[in-house]
Write a protein that holds these residues in place. Structure first.
Motif, PDB file in Angstrom:
ATOM      1  N   THR A 150       0.859  -1.184   0.000  1.00 58.22           N
ATOM      2  CA  THR A 150       0.000   0.000   0.000  1.00 58.22           C
ATOM      3  C   THR A 150       0.896   1.235   0.000  1.00 58.22           C
ATOM      4  O   THR A 150       1.944   1.250   0.646  1.00 58.22           O
ATOM      5  N   SER A 151       0.478   2.250  -0.728  1.00 60.24           N
ATOM      6  CA  SER A 151       1.291   3.460  -0.824  1.00 60.24           C
ATOM      7  C   SER A 151       0.419   4.664  -1.125  1.00 60.24           C
ATOM      8  O   SER A 151      -0.587   4.558  -1.842  1.00 60.24           O
ATOM      9  N   ASN A 152       0.826   5.808  -0.591  1.00 58.01           N
ATOM     10  CA  ASN A 152       0.155   7.069  -0.927  1.00 58.01           C
ATOM     11  C   ASN A 152       0.665   7.640  -2.248  1.00 58.01           C
ATOM     12  O   ASN A 152       0.114   8.618  -2.745  1.00 58.01           O
ATOM     13  N   ARG A 153       1.739   7.059  -2.766  1.00 61.59           N
ATOM     14  CA  ARG A 153       2.344   7.534  -4.017  1.00 61.59           C
ATOM     15  C   ARG A 153       2.126   6.508  -5.123  1.00 61.59           C
ATOM     16  O   ARG A 153       2.124   5.300  -4.875  1.00 61.59           O
ATOM     17  N   ALA A 154       1.993   6.993  -6.336  1.00 62.55           N
ATOM     18  CA  ALA A 154       1.933   6.101  -7.490  1.00 62.55           C
ATOM     19  C   ALA A 154       3.293   5.447  -7.698  1.00 62.55           C
ATOM     20  O   ALA A 154       4.331   6.045  -7.393  1.00 62.55           O
ATOM     21  N   PRO A 155       3.342   4.202  -8.200  1.00 62.81           N
ATOM     22  CA  PRO A 155       4.627   3.535  -8.417  1.00 62.81           C
ATOM     23  C   PRO A 155       5.617   4.349  -9.244  1.00 62.81           C
ATOM     24  O   PRO A 155       6.826   4.277  -9.012  1.00 62.81           O
ATOM     25  N   SER A 156       5.130   5.147 -10.173  1.00 63.02           N
ATOM     26  CA  SER A 156       6.034   5.964 -10.994  1.00 63.02           C
ATOM     27  C   SER A 156       6.757   7.024 -10.165  1.00 63.02           C
ATOM     28  O   SER A 156       7.779   7.564 -10.592  1.00 63.02           O
ATOM     29  N   ASP A 157       6.228   7.332  -8.976  1.00 64.51           N
ATOM     30  CA  ASP A 157       6.845   8.338  -8.107  1.00 64.51           C
ATOM     31  C   ASP A 157       7.803   7.726  -7.092  1.00 64.51           C
ATOM     32  O   ASP A 157       8.363   8.452  -6.260  1.00 64.51           O
ATOM     33  N   TRP A 158       8.002   6.421  -7.140  1.00 59.47           N
ATOM     34  CA  TRP A 158       8.891   5.766  -6.168  1.00 59.47           C
ATOM     35  C   TRP A 158      10.368   5.925  -6.521  1.00 59.47           C
ATOM     36  O   TRP A 158      11.214   5.927  -5.635  1.00 59.47           O
ATOM     37  N   TYR A 159      10.670   6.041  -7.790  1.00 51.35           N
ATOM     38  CA  TYR A 159      12.073   6.023  -8.241  1.00 51.35           C
ATOM     39  C   TYR A 159      12.947   7.080  -7.564  1.00 51.35           C
ATOM     40  O   TYR A 159      14.067   6.762  -7.126  1.00 51.35           O
ATOM     41  N   PRO A 160      12.504   8.340  -7.436  1.00 53.42           N
ATOM     42  CA  PRO A 160      13.379   9.356  -6.822  1.00 53.42           C
ATOM     43  C   PRO A 160      13.685   9.107  -5.343  1.00 53.42           C
ATOM     44  O   PRO A 160      14.594   9.752  -4.799  1.00 53.42           O
ATOM     45  N   LEU A 161      12.955   8.213  -4.704  1.00 60.44           N
ATOM     46  CA  LEU A 161      13.189   7.949  -3.281  1.00 60.44           C
ATOM     47  C   LEU A 161      14.411   7.068  -3.049  1.00 60.44           C
ATOM     48  O   LEU A 161      14.873   6.933  -1.918  1.00 60.44           O
ATOM     49  N   PHE A 162      14.940   6.485  -4.120  1.00 60.19           N
ATOM     50  CA  PHE A 162      16.107   5.603  -4.009  1.00 60.19           C
ATOM     51  C   PHE A 162      17.373   6.388  -4.353  1.00 60.19           C
ATOM     52  O   PHE A 162      17.428   7.039  -5.398  1.00 60.19           O
ATOM     53  N   PRO A 163      18.394   6.320  -3.493  1.00 55.91           N
ATOM     54  CA  PRO A 163      19.615   7.080  -3.763  1.00 55.91           C
ATOM     55  C   PRO A 163      20.404   6.568  -4.956  1.00 55.91           C
ATOM     56  O   PRO A 163      21.119   7.339  -5.601  1.00 55.91           O
ATOM     57  N   ASN A 164      20.273   5.288  -5.247  1.00 58.15           N
ATOM     58  CA  ASN A 164      20.998   4.688  -6.368  1.00 58.15           C
ATOM     59  C   ASN A 164      19.998   4.342  -7.466  1.00 58.15           C
ATOM     60  O   ASN A 164      19.182   3.432  -7.302  1.00 58.15           O
ATOM     61  N   PRO A 165      20.038   5.045  -8.605  1.00 55.22           N
ATOM     62  CA  PRO A 165      19.053   4.790  -9.665  1.00 55.22           C
ATOM     63  C   PRO A 165      19.140   3.379 -10.244  1.00 55.22           C
ATOM     64  O   PRO A 165      18.141   2.850 -10.732  1.00 55.22           O
ATOM     65  N   VAL A 166      20.314   2.765 -10.187  1.00 57.62           N
ATOM     66  CA  VAL A 166      20.468   1.397 -10.702  1.00 57.62           C
ATOM     67  C   VAL A 166      19.688   0.429  -9.825  1.00 57.62           C
ATOM     68  O   VAL A 166      18.978  -0.459 -10.323  1.00 57.62           O
ATOM     69  N   VAL A 167      19.812   0.586  -8.506  1.00 61.27           N
ATOM     70  CA  VAL A 167      19.062  -0.260  -7.566  1.00 61.27           C
ATOM     71  C   VAL A 167      17.562  -0.026  -7.744  1.00 61.27           C
ATOM     72  O   VAL A 167      16.766  -0.970  -7.770  1.00 61.27           O
ATOM     73  N   ALA A 168      17.176   1.247  -7.885  1.00 57.66           N
ATOM     74  CA  ALA A 168      15.764   1.581  -8.060  1.00 57.66           C
ATOM     75  C   ALA A 168      15.196   0.916  -9.307  1.00 57.66           C
ATOM     76  O   ALA A 168      14.116   0.309  -9.275  1.00 57.66           O
ATOM     77  N   GLU A 169      15.906   1.032 -10.408  1.00 59.63           N
ATOM     78  CA  GLU A 169      15.427   0.477 -11.677  1.00 59.63           C
ATOM     79  C   GLU A 169      15.293  -1.034 -11.591  1.00 59.63           C
ATOM     80  O   GLU A 169      14.292  -1.613 -12.017  1.00 59.63           O
ATOM     81  N   SER A 170      16.294  -1.686 -11.017  1.00 62.17           N
ATOM     82  CA  SER A 170      16.281  -3.144 -10.927  1.00 62.17           C
ATOM     83  C   SER A 170      15.172  -3.644 -10.013  1.00 62.17           C
ATOM     84  O   SER A 170      14.435  -4.570 -10.352  1.00 62.17           O
ATOM     85  N   LEU A 171      15.026  -3.008  -8.848  1.00 61.21           N
ATOM     86  CA  LEU A 171      14.024  -3.439  -7.873  1.00 61.21           C
ATOM     87  C   LEU A 171      12.610  -3.149  -8.362  1.00 61.21           C
ATOM     88  O   LEU A 171      11.740  -4.023  -8.373  1.00 61.21           O
TER      89      LEU A 171
END
Length: 208
Positions: A150-171
């Protein structure tokens, strides 16, 4: 046989650690015309669970995401599945504690074991590098086992919350592309759950 099944059900229910014992039948789908009632009821068939898929419920505060997540978990428990419910912040704190006392492997195994892991309030705030790595490991280890998020944010808005964009993209690519995404919109559901004061009197109709 019936008594044994009842005891096993109660044990699974206790281990799920739900905040509330709620069901889909109790949810007021008439609270908002914007709620995707048909999609949510379809999730109640649990085809996603048998396929090892995940569910993402997202939308504004108070629309009933946590209720639906726990209700789906309750259905899964009734069908014999093992479920664990927790706030995402609590899960991250548990894993961080595992790094500190060298029990990380044991703790993540306990989170991988349930058939359904419910992560409530996902993506609430910016993640540290260690938290992002722990989430990556958890989602990777649970591949083929269902998550409910469950999240208050849309999945497309999750990416900036990760400090490493590679980890964000993969996960997130792995998570989002194997999930049913349900947008829950509308006014807050919580006023409907507010305890009523027995001394309150019904409002009189206005005279025009």
């Amino acid at each position: 046989m019936t008594r044994r099944e009842t005891v096993a059900f109660q044990r699974r229910l206790q281990r799920a650690k739900f905040e509330q014992q709620v069901t889909l039948e109790e949810f007021d789908f008439t609270a908002s015309s914007k709620l995707p009632a048909a999609q949510i009821r379809d999730l109640g068939a649990l085809r996603w669970l048998h396929a090892g898929e995940s569910v993402i419920l997202f939308g504004p505060v108070g629309v009933g995401k946590t209720h639906i997540a726990q209700a789906l978990g309750h259905l899964a428990v009734r069908q014999g599945a093992h479920v664990r419910f927790a706030k995402t912040s609590r899960i991250l704190a548990e894993l961080a504690g595992g790094h500190a006392d060298r029990t990380w492997e044991k703790r993540i195994r306990e989170l991988v074991r349930p058939d359904v892991l419910i992560l409530d309030d996902f993506a609430m705030r910016q993640l540290s590098a260690a938290q992002a790595d722990d989430l990556y490991e958890l989602v990777s280890e649970r591949q083929g086992r269902s998550l409910i998020i469950t999240s208050n944010r849309a999945p497309s808005d999750w990416y900036p919350l990760f400090p490493n964009p590679v980890v964000a993209e993969s996960l997130l690519d792995r998570l989002i592309n194997t999930s049913h995404q349900i947008i829950m919109n509308g006014p807050s559901y919580r006023p409907n759950k507010r305890p009523k004061n027995p001394t309150d009197k019904p409002a009189k109709p206005s005279v025009k």
